[in-house]
Design a protein around this motif. Sequence first.
Motif, PDB file in Angstrom:
ATOM      1  N   THR A 110      -0.136  -0.700   0.553  1.00 43.56           N
ATOM      2  CA  THR A 110      -1.399  -0.159   0.074  1.00 43.56           C
ATOM      3  C   THR A 110      -1.012   1.280  -0.255  1.00 43.56           C
ATOM      4  O   THR A 110       0.044   1.727   0.168  1.00 43.56           O
ATOM      5  CB  THR A 110      -2.509  -0.230   1.143  1.00 43.56           C
ATOM      6  N   GLU A 149      -2.434   4.595   0.004  1.00 39.28           N
ATOM      7  CA  GLU A 149      -2.894   5.890   0.531  1.00 39.28           C
ATOM      8  C   GLU A 149      -1.771   6.922   0.511  1.00 39.28           C
ATOM      9  O   GLU A 149      -1.938   8.051   0.035  1.00 39.28           O
ATOM     10  CB  GLU A 149      -3.401   5.748   1.975  1.00 39.28           C
ATOM     11  N   ARG A 157       3.265  -6.935   1.602  1.00 44.11           N
ATOM     12  CA  ARG A 157       2.993  -6.940   3.040  1.00 44.11           C
ATOM     13  C   ARG A 157       3.779  -8.084   3.667  1.00 44.11           C
ATOM     14  O   ARG A 157       3.626  -9.231   3.261  1.00 44.11           O
ATOM     15  CB  ARG A 157       1.489  -7.120   3.312  1.00 44.11           C
ATOM     16  N   GLU A 208       3.583 -10.302   5.792  1.00 38.79           N
ATOM     17  CA  GLU A 208       2.590 -11.008   6.614  1.00 38.79           C
ATOM     18  C   GLU A 208       3.295 -11.995   7.526  1.00 38.79           C
ATOM     19  O   GLU A 208       4.206 -12.713   7.095  1.00 38.79           O
ATOM     20  CB  GLU A 208       1.616 -11.779   5.708  1.00 38.79           C
ATOM     21  N   ILE A 221      -4.340 -16.305  -1.089  1.00 36.94           N
ATOM     22  CA  ILE A 221      -5.110 -15.903   0.095  1.00 36.94           C
ATOM     23  C   ILE A 221      -4.331 -14.987   1.026  1.00 36.94           C
ATOM     24  O   ILE A 221      -4.833 -13.954   1.457  1.00 36.94           O
ATOM     25  CB  ILE A 221      -5.613 -17.158   0.836  1.00 36.94           C
ATOM     26  N   LEU A 251      -0.672 -13.391   0.798  1.00 36.68           N
ATOM     27  CA  LEU A 251       0.588 -13.285   0.067  1.00 36.68           C
ATOM     28  C   LEU A 251       1.434 -12.185   0.664  1.00 36.68           C
ATOM     29  O   LEU A 251       0.912 -11.270   1.300  1.00 36.68           O
ATOM     30  CB  LEU A 251       0.293 -12.925  -1.403  1.00 36.68           C
ATOM     31  N   PHE A 305      -3.753  -6.365  -6.601  1.00 35.67           N
ATOM     32  CA  PHE A 305      -4.424  -5.483  -5.652  1.00 35.67           C
ATOM     33  C   PHE A 305      -5.166  -4.403  -6.416  1.00 35.67           C
ATOM     34  O   PHE A 305      -4.560  -3.540  -7.038  1.00 35.67           O
ATOM     35  CB  PHE A 305      -3.370  -4.869  -4.731  1.00 35.67           C
ATOM     36  N   GLN A 312     -12.314 -12.889   3.858  1.00 34.69           N
ATOM     37  CA  GLN A 312     -12.633 -11.488   3.558  1.00 34.69           C
ATOM     38  C   GLN A 312     -12.177 -11.194   2.127  1.00 34.69           C
ATOM     39  O   GLN A 312     -10.995 -11.213   1.835  1.00 34.69           O
ATOM     40  CB  GLN A 312     -11.913 -10.585   4.552  1.00 34.69           C
ATOM     41  N   THR A 335     -12.983  -4.982   0.923  1.00 38.97           N
ATOM     42  CA  THR A 335     -13.284  -4.050   2.002  1.00 38.97           C
ATOM     43  C   THR A 335     -13.439  -2.644   1.426  1.00 38.97           C
ATOM     44  O   THR A 335     -12.795  -2.299   0.432  1.00 38.97           O
ATOM     45  CB  THR A 335     -12.158  -4.018   3.064  1.00 38.97           C
ATOM     46  N   HIS A 351     -13.567   1.363   2.942  1.00 37.72           N
ATOM     47  CA  HIS A 351     -13.284   2.128   4.154  1.00 37.72           C
ATOM     48  C   HIS A 351     -13.718   3.585   4.011  1.00 37.72           C
ATOM     49  O   HIS A 351     -13.436   4.225   2.999  1.00 37.72           O
ATOM     50  CB  HIS A 351     -11.789   2.102   4.458  1.00 37.72           C
ATOM     51  N   SER A 379      -8.472  -8.299  -3.896  1.00 40.17           N
ATOM     52  CA  SER A 379      -7.207  -8.895  -4.326  1.00 40.17           C
ATOM     53  C   SER A 379      -7.488 -10.238  -5.002  1.00 40.17           C
ATOM     54  O   SER A 379      -8.653 -10.586  -5.252  1.00 40.17           O
ATOM     55  CB  SER A 379      -6.301  -9.119  -3.128  1.00 40.17           C
TER      56      SER A 379
HETATM   57  N1  A5A Z   1      -6.391   0.598   0.920  1.00 34.57           N
HETATM   58  C1  A5A Z   1      -7.429  -0.293   1.328  1.00 34.57           C
HETATM   59  C2  A5A Z   1      -8.351  -0.571   0.199  1.00 34.57           C
HETATM   60  C3  A5A Z   1      -6.824  -1.565   1.863  1.00 34.57           C
HETATM   61  O1  A5A Z   1      -5.629  -1.787   1.802  1.00 34.57           O
HETATM   62  N2  A5A Z   1      -7.686  -2.407   2.422  1.00 34.57           N
HETATM   63  S1  A5A Z   1      -7.305  -3.843   3.009  1.00 34.57           S
HETATM   64  O2  A5A Z   1      -6.099  -3.799   3.768  1.00 34.57           O
HETATM   65  O3  A5A Z   1      -8.470  -4.317   3.706  1.00 34.57           O
HETATM   66  O4  A5A Z   1      -7.047  -4.760   1.760  1.00 34.57           O
HETATM   67  C4  A5A Z   1      -8.057  -4.917   0.788  1.00 34.57           C
HETATM   68  C5  A5A Z   1      -8.354  -6.370   0.550  1.00 34.57           C
HETATM   69  O5  A5A Z   1      -7.171  -7.027   0.063  1.00 34.57           O
HETATM   70  C6  A5A Z   1      -8.728  -7.164   1.792  1.00 34.57           C
HETATM   71  O6  A5A Z   1     -10.116  -7.045   2.067  1.00 34.57           O
HETATM   72  C7  A5A Z   1      -8.361  -8.575   1.413  1.00 34.57           C
HETATM   73  O7  A5A Z   1      -9.418  -9.172   0.688  1.00 34.57           O
HETATM   74  C8  A5A Z   1      -7.179  -8.374   0.483  1.00 34.57           C
HETATM   75  N3  A5A Z   1      -5.886  -8.655   1.147  1.00 34.57           N
HETATM   76  C9  A5A Z   1      -5.337  -8.010   2.208  1.00 34.57           C
HETATM   77  N4  A5A Z   1      -4.142  -8.536   2.542  1.00 34.57           N
HETATM   78  C10 A5A Z   1      -3.916  -9.559   1.676  1.00 34.57           C
HETATM   79  C11 A5A Z   1      -2.856 -10.515   1.498  1.00 34.57           C
HETATM   80  N5  A5A Z   1      -1.763 -10.493   2.277  1.00 34.57           N
HETATM   81  N6  A5A Z   1      -2.956 -11.415   0.488  1.00 34.57           N
HETATM   82  C12 A5A Z   1      -4.051 -11.424  -0.308  1.00 34.57           C
HETATM   83  N7  A5A Z   1      -5.072 -10.553  -0.183  1.00 34.57           N
HETATM   84  C13 A5A Z   1      -5.019  -9.637   0.795  1.00 34.57           C
END
Ligand code: A5A
Length: 449
Positions: free
Chosen positions: A84, A86, A115, A117, A125, A127, A133, A199, A202, A204, A236
Amino acid sequence: MDVRYPVKGLYVWFPFGFDVRKRTYAIIRELLDKDHKEALFPLLIPETEFMKEAEHIKGFENEVYWVTHGGKNELDVKLALRPTSETAIYPMYKVWVRSHADLPIKIYQIVNTFRYETKHTRPLIRLREITSFKEAHTVHATWEEAAKQVEEATRIYQEFYRRLAIPTIVSKRPDWDKFPGADYTMAVDTLMPDNKTLQIGTAHHLGSNFAKTFDIKYEDLNGEQQYAHQTCYGISERSIAALISIHGDDKGLVFPPEVAPIQVVVIPILFGKSEEILKACSDVADKLKDKGMRVVLDDSDERPGAKYYKWEMKGVPLRVEIGPRDLKNNAVTIVRRDSASKETAPLDNIIEEIQKRFEDIRENLFVKAKSSLNERIINCGSLEEVKEKISNGIARIPWCGERECGLAMEEAVGAGILGVPEGELGEGAGNCPVCNKETGNMAIMAKTY
Ligand code: A5A
Ligand code: ZN
């Protein structure tokens, strides 16, 4: 998506899926462009910047991919692939923000993020390379202004999802589930067909937490230096997961016309020689295309039944058929993908007839999805009841709002608290199932993706 790519958590967009993505993201761009600017920041973040905000690091350190080498040389400063942005954007905001006149800043970008994950990865969903993003990052003078922006962000997301005919629930995430480095997190969730919530966005409120670590200050009207207040919000390709799962049925995809790669398929119903019918079909197709609609004329040799099946699977919202009887009556037969309804319409009025149905389809899809969501919100009086019924949908139960009680509830049920939803859904009367205190707050709990 093609899931055969040889790296876990990375998938390939087929052209058809990419088309859906393009149209879906055109909507979010349209909504944001009203008062945001689109920009583009680098993918690589130096470790020295990434490590500045303590909470943020704690939240992300286990998910970061690191670039450690350039060719055979080890890098002096490791580079993170942004999980992300920031820490990519805020060093620049430090340079850009000087005075109150520079504020507010409202910028977004649509990029890939990475990420690592560890939960089960799945296409669209969860990734490891999030390819789509959309992240917005705003800077404001005061905490209150930033709070307003968070409200605006959830409003924009609800409007976005309304365009996709997807019903949403907005709630404030419990403190233990907020974004790392935020004062608080507002989340947008939807309920998937398998009764788990997803979700899908989001927003913040970052307070001045990042402003302090990145030294983002502005000179106020009195000539004094003040820390800025920030927000960020993201969506996303989960938006597309929701789109296809919520509207799809046993015959395949169902799309709201706005995002459908093909909006109308025209099929001639031929009995022997039928130059006339073919001509009428291609005239209709041309007329619709001239209006900017995405139309296919399927005059292939397949049987009509095989054609129906094929275009239904691809989620084409409307099928226009012209057979001998239609031609005689100067009419067409229009079949809706969402309701399977079959109606005759005058050929002379074809554009309006199609446009009217496009709007009806979006409405119908939303109403259907909304009632399906509402039917699966279950009011519960005890944690035992929540535990028993949570596999049927979203459980609604009083919660005093205390951290200890919330954590105990999650533990007892084996599912998360999404939060106390905005609006009526979050209001009620009852007793917290853990401490028994009276409360007007209703929390929602669900199994989540
Ligand atoms: N910088 C802030 C906006 C941020 O990173 N927020 S978050 O971590 O919540 O991610 C934003 C949105 O991306 C989440 O609400 C979710 O819908 C989506 N998201 C997060 N991780 C994901 C992943 N590994 N694969 C797909 N979508 C993801
Ligand atoms: Zn309690």
